[in-house]
Design a protein around this motif. Structure first.
Motif, PDB file in Angstrom:
ATOM      1  N   PRO A 107      89.115  29.112  32.326  1.00  0.00           N
ATOM      2  CA  PRO A 107      89.674  30.187  32.853  1.00  0.00           C
ATOM      3  C   PRO A 107      89.433  30.278  34.593  1.00  0.00           C
ATOM      4  O   PRO A 107      90.231  31.089  35.273  1.00  0.00           O
ATOM      5  CB  PRO A 107      89.133  31.220  32.223  1.00  0.00           C
ATOM      6  CG  PRO A 107      88.021  30.859  31.790  1.00  0.00           C
ATOM      7  CD  PRO A 107      87.910  29.451  31.561  1.00  0.00           C
ATOM      8  N   GLY A 160      92.751  27.695  37.023  1.00  0.00           N
ATOM      9  CA  GLY A 160      94.010  28.130  36.752  1.00  0.00           C
ATOM     10  C   GLY A 160      94.979  27.044  36.950  1.00  0.00           C
ATOM     11  O   GLY A 160      96.116  27.171  36.584  1.00  0.00           O
ATOM     12  N   THR A 163      94.607  34.187  36.035  1.00  0.00           N
ATOM     13  CA  THR A 163      93.231  34.334  36.062  1.00  0.00           C
ATOM     14  C   THR A 163      92.708  35.648  36.644  1.00  0.00           C
ATOM     15  O   THR A 163      93.630  36.357  37.226  1.00  0.00           O
ATOM     16  CB  THR A 163      92.521  33.176  36.465  1.00  0.00           C
ATOM     17  OG1 THR A 163      92.616  33.270  38.076  1.00  0.00           O
ATOM     18  CG2 THR A 163      93.129  31.832  36.186  1.00  0.00           C
TER      19      THR A 163
END
Length: 220
Positions: A97, A100, A126
């Motif tokens: 995460p 991105g 994100t």
């Protein structure tokens, strides 16, 4: 949630695990609230239906070769692809995460271009803003998705459906099941967003292999 085959196994569990990926990990990775109007959402008319003429005359399936890059020219996607699998708890790992710009190919599915349905996922956003598949919902039928493969060939898919499907009651068999042809699913988060529950659904792009670009002379 555990599958009957136990965590970390493929087959039927692989399908269940993909549902968990798009329903949990990608939601947790999304920020949602950073942009009031949110990412574009597919039009109802773009949902899968009759396959467009340009997506029916598919070439023969390719041998296995992992993807290395995904390009979707219509929405300016040009991103490296990493492998994602199952973690120790039986969940599919999403791309980080915190990066991105990465897409992830689920190794429990076929490689893009093989007979069957390949699955490539990516974050919609994100905490820092837009991510790789932010504009996925703006795709239209007939547009192209190009997957560069490790063997130097590029599998070109034609989009025949874009839809938002809810996390609850996710139609796994319809989305991930094999049609007998080489197909591709691109998946990210979508639908309404809430602070408590994250995104309520997933944007699913369905595409079918329609051409193959050969290896370039410089390819290994």
């Amino acid at each position: 949630m555990q599958g009957s085959n136990g965590p970390g196994r493929r087959g039927a569990w692989g399908v269940v695990a993909v549902v968990l990926l798009v329903g949990v990990h990608l939601v947790r990775g999304g920020a949602g609230e950073w942009r009031a109007d949110g990412p574009p959402q597919p039009l109802a008319a773009a949902a899968p239906g009759q396959v467009p003429a340009g997506a029916t005359a598919a070439p023969g399936p390719l041998p296995a070769s992992p993807p290395v890059r995904v390009r979707v020219p219509a929405v300016r996607v040009d991103a490296p692809v990493v492998r994602v699998g199952l973690d120790a708890d039986g969940w599919i790992e999403a791309p980080s995460p915190y990066d991105g710009e990465l897409a992830g190919w689920f190794t429990g599915s076929v490689t893009p271009g093989e007979r069957g349905t390949a699955v490539v996922v990516g974050h919609v956003d994100t905490p820092d803003g837009r991510a790789v598949f932010y504009d996925l919902g703006a795709l239209a039928r007939g547009q192209r998705v190009e997957i560069a493969r490790a063997d130097g060939r590029t599998a070109v898919f034609t989009v025949y459906g874009i839809e938002v499907v809810p996390k609850e009651g996710f139609p796994a068999r319809r989305v991930y099941g094999s049609t007998g042809s080489p197909e591709l699913r691109l998946i990210t988060c979508g639908g309404p967003y809430s602070q408590d529950g994250g995104y309520a659904g997933n944007v699913v792009v369905s595409a079918r292999l329609t051409s193959v670009l050969p290896r370039s002379p410089s390819a290994p």
